[in-house]
Design a protein around this motif. Structure first.
Motif, PDB file in Angstrom:
ATOM      1  N   HIS A  94       0.817  -1.081  -0.063  1.00 16.68           N
ATOM      2  CA  HIS A  94       0.108  -0.052   0.147  1.00 16.68           C
ATOM      3  C   HIS A  94       0.908   1.223   0.018  1.00 16.68           C
ATOM      4  O   HIS A  94       0.252   2.457  -0.481  1.00 16.68           O
ATOM      5  N   GLN A  95       2.018   1.305   0.413  1.00 12.83           N
ATOM      6  CA  GLN A  95       2.937   2.240   0.224  1.00 12.83           C
ATOM      7  C   GLN A  95       3.609   2.521  -0.912  1.00 12.83           C
ATOM      8  O   GLN A  95       4.446   3.498  -0.946  1.00 12.83           O
ATOM      9  N   LEU A  96       3.646   1.813  -1.938  1.00 12.48           N
ATOM     10  CA  LEU A  96       4.284   1.905  -3.298  1.00 12.48           C
ATOM     11  C   LEU A  96       3.841   2.982  -3.984  1.00 12.48           C
ATOM     12  O   LEU A  96       2.296   3.221  -3.955  1.00 12.48           O
ATOM     13  N   ASP A  97       4.393   3.799  -4.633  1.00  9.39           N
ATOM     14  CA  ASP A  97       3.975   4.754  -5.620  1.00  9.39           C
ATOM     15  C   ASP A  97       3.537   4.160  -6.857  1.00  9.39           C
ATOM     16  O   ASP A  97       3.983   2.831  -6.902  1.00  9.39           O
ATOM     17  N   GLY A  98       3.031   4.930  -7.812  1.00 11.28           N
ATOM     18  CA  GLY A  98       2.502   4.342  -9.194  1.00 11.28           C
ATOM     19  C   GLY A  98       3.769   3.721 -10.042  1.00 11.28           C
ATOM     20  O   GLY A  98       3.443   2.657 -10.558  1.00 11.28           O
ATOM     21  N   HIS A  99       4.872   4.131 -10.089  1.00  9.75           N
ATOM     22  CA  HIS A  99       5.909   3.571 -10.770  1.00  9.75           C
ATOM     23  C   HIS A  99       6.374   2.146 -10.124  1.00  9.75           C
ATOM     24  O   HIS A  99       6.541   1.272 -10.950  1.00  9.75           O
ATOM     25  N   GLU A 100       6.519   2.263  -8.872  1.00 10.35           N
ATOM     26  CA  GLU A 100       6.736   0.954  -8.077  1.00 10.35           C
ATOM     27  C   GLU A 100       5.881  -0.200  -8.189  1.00 10.35           C
ATOM     28  O   GLU A 100       5.971  -1.090  -8.508  1.00 10.35           O
ATOM     29  N   VAL A 101       4.542   0.205  -8.304  1.00  7.22           N
ATOM     30  CA  VAL A 101       3.607  -0.757  -8.571  1.00  7.22           C
ATOM     31  C   VAL A 101       3.766  -1.237  -9.823  1.00  7.22           C
ATOM     32  O   VAL A 101       3.408  -2.396  -9.941  1.00  7.22           O
ATOM     33  N   GLN A 102       4.017  -0.568 -10.989  1.00  7.50           N
ATOM     34  CA  GLN A 102       4.314  -1.063 -12.422  1.00  7.50           C
ATOM     35  C   GLN A 102       5.321  -2.011 -12.178  1.00  7.50           C
ATOM     36  O   GLN A 102       5.210  -3.248 -12.866  1.00  7.50           O
ATOM     37  N   VAL A 103       6.474  -1.522 -11.502  1.00  8.44           N
ATOM     38  CA  VAL A 103       7.713  -2.669 -11.512  1.00  8.44           C
ATOM     39  C   VAL A 103       7.197  -3.784 -10.715  1.00  8.44           C
ATOM     40  O   VAL A 103       7.580  -4.921 -11.160  1.00  8.44           O
ATOM     41  N   PHE A 104       6.369  -3.786  -9.645  1.00  9.45           N
ATOM     42  CA  PHE A 104       6.061  -4.957  -8.960  1.00  9.45           C
ATOM     43  C   PHE A 104       5.199  -5.874  -9.896  1.00  9.45           C
ATOM     44  O   PHE A 104       5.549  -7.203  -9.940  1.00  9.45           O
ATOM     45  N   GLN A 105       4.224  -5.260 -10.765  1.00 10.55           N
ATOM     46  CA  GLN A 105       3.577  -5.895 -11.485  1.00 10.55           C
ATOM     47  C   GLN A 105       4.417  -6.655 -12.714  1.00 10.55           C
ATOM     48  O   GLN A 105       4.070  -7.862 -12.974  1.00 10.55           O
ATOM     49  N   ASN A 106       5.336  -6.005 -13.085  1.00 10.44           N
ATOM     50  CA  ASN A 106       6.413  -6.582 -14.162  1.00 10.44           C
ATOM     51  C   ASN A 106       7.042  -7.919 -13.461  1.00 10.44           C
ATOM     52  O   ASN A 106       7.088  -8.884 -14.589  1.00 10.44           O
ATOM     53  N   VAL A 107       7.487  -7.724 -12.291  1.00 10.74           N
ATOM     54  CA  VAL A 107       8.231  -8.919 -11.518  1.00 10.74           C
ATOM     55  C   VAL A 107       6.984 -10.103 -11.741  1.00 10.74           C
ATOM     56  O   VAL A 107       7.503 -11.290 -11.855  1.00 10.74           O
ATOM     57  N   ILE A 108       5.907  -9.674 -11.048  1.00 10.58           N
ATOM     58  CA  ILE A 108       4.912 -10.906 -11.059  1.00 10.58           C
ATOM     59  C   ILE A 108       4.365 -11.442 -12.374  1.00 10.58           C
ATOM     60  O   ILE A 108       4.219 -12.669 -12.633  1.00 10.58           O
TER      61      ILE A 108
END
Length: 180
Positions: A94-108
């Motif tokens: 929940h503390q991730l910013d938009g860019h970090e969320v996108q990176v995390f989704q790419n990893v998944i």
């Protein structure tokens, strides 16, 4: 060499030169992984995974690098390491910013791709051949029946369904084991 120069190397098909420049960032990523409790082998694995994710994203027509390569690889490496350690809590997400969320989704997405690839390799040569003929070569069931020496196109269609179901089952099993 600037990030724009590296990006140009990728776009001009000079991936080896581009990756050689990106490897200069490895010591900084290694320092990150070591600081998070990993070892040099972990750092190497994480960095390789980050480069694979970057490469896949660069091949995507809708991907735009909105940060430096270092920032991007650092973020991806951090998420890959977190995924490996399974220490990311819902609060951290929940503390991730938009860019970090996108990176995390790419990893998944990369993990899911690897699981699908593994499932395909586990279904056996005959099923692999059948699915490649159908999906990659766009052959009809009649043509597949002839190539694979089935008695009819109906048998080819039935076999395709069974092979696909087998791959889906393997994929789901592997996905559940990774998520738990």
């Amino acid at each position: 060499m600037s990030d724009q120069d590296i990006l140009k190397l990728f776009k001009n098909g000079q991936r080896d030169k581009a990756f050689a420049k990106l490897y200069q960032l490895y010591p900084r990523i290694e320092k990150l992984i070591l600081s998070k409790g990993g070892n040099k082998a972990d750092a190497n694995d994480v960095f390789q995974e980050a480069l694979i994710i970057l490469n896949r994203n660069l091949e995507s027509s809708n991907f735009k690098l909105t940060s430096s390569f270092y920032t991007y690889l650092y973020s991806v490496s951090r998420f890959v390491w977190s995924d490996i350690q399974k220490q990311m809590t819902k609060k951290e997400l929940h503390q991730l910013d938009g860019h970090e969320v996108q990176v995390f989704q790419n990893v998944i997405e990369e993990k899911k791709y690897q699981i699908a690839e593994h499932a395909f390799l586990e279904i056996g040569k005959r099923c692999q051949q059948l699915l490649q003929l159908f999906y990659h070569k766009a052959m009809s069931f009649k043509e597949i029946a002839q190539v694979m020496q089935f008695n009819s196109s109906k048998i080819a269609k039935n076999q395709k369904y069974k092979c696909l179901q087998k791959a889906k089952d393997i994929y789901q099993t592997k996905l559940k084991s990774v998520e738990s």
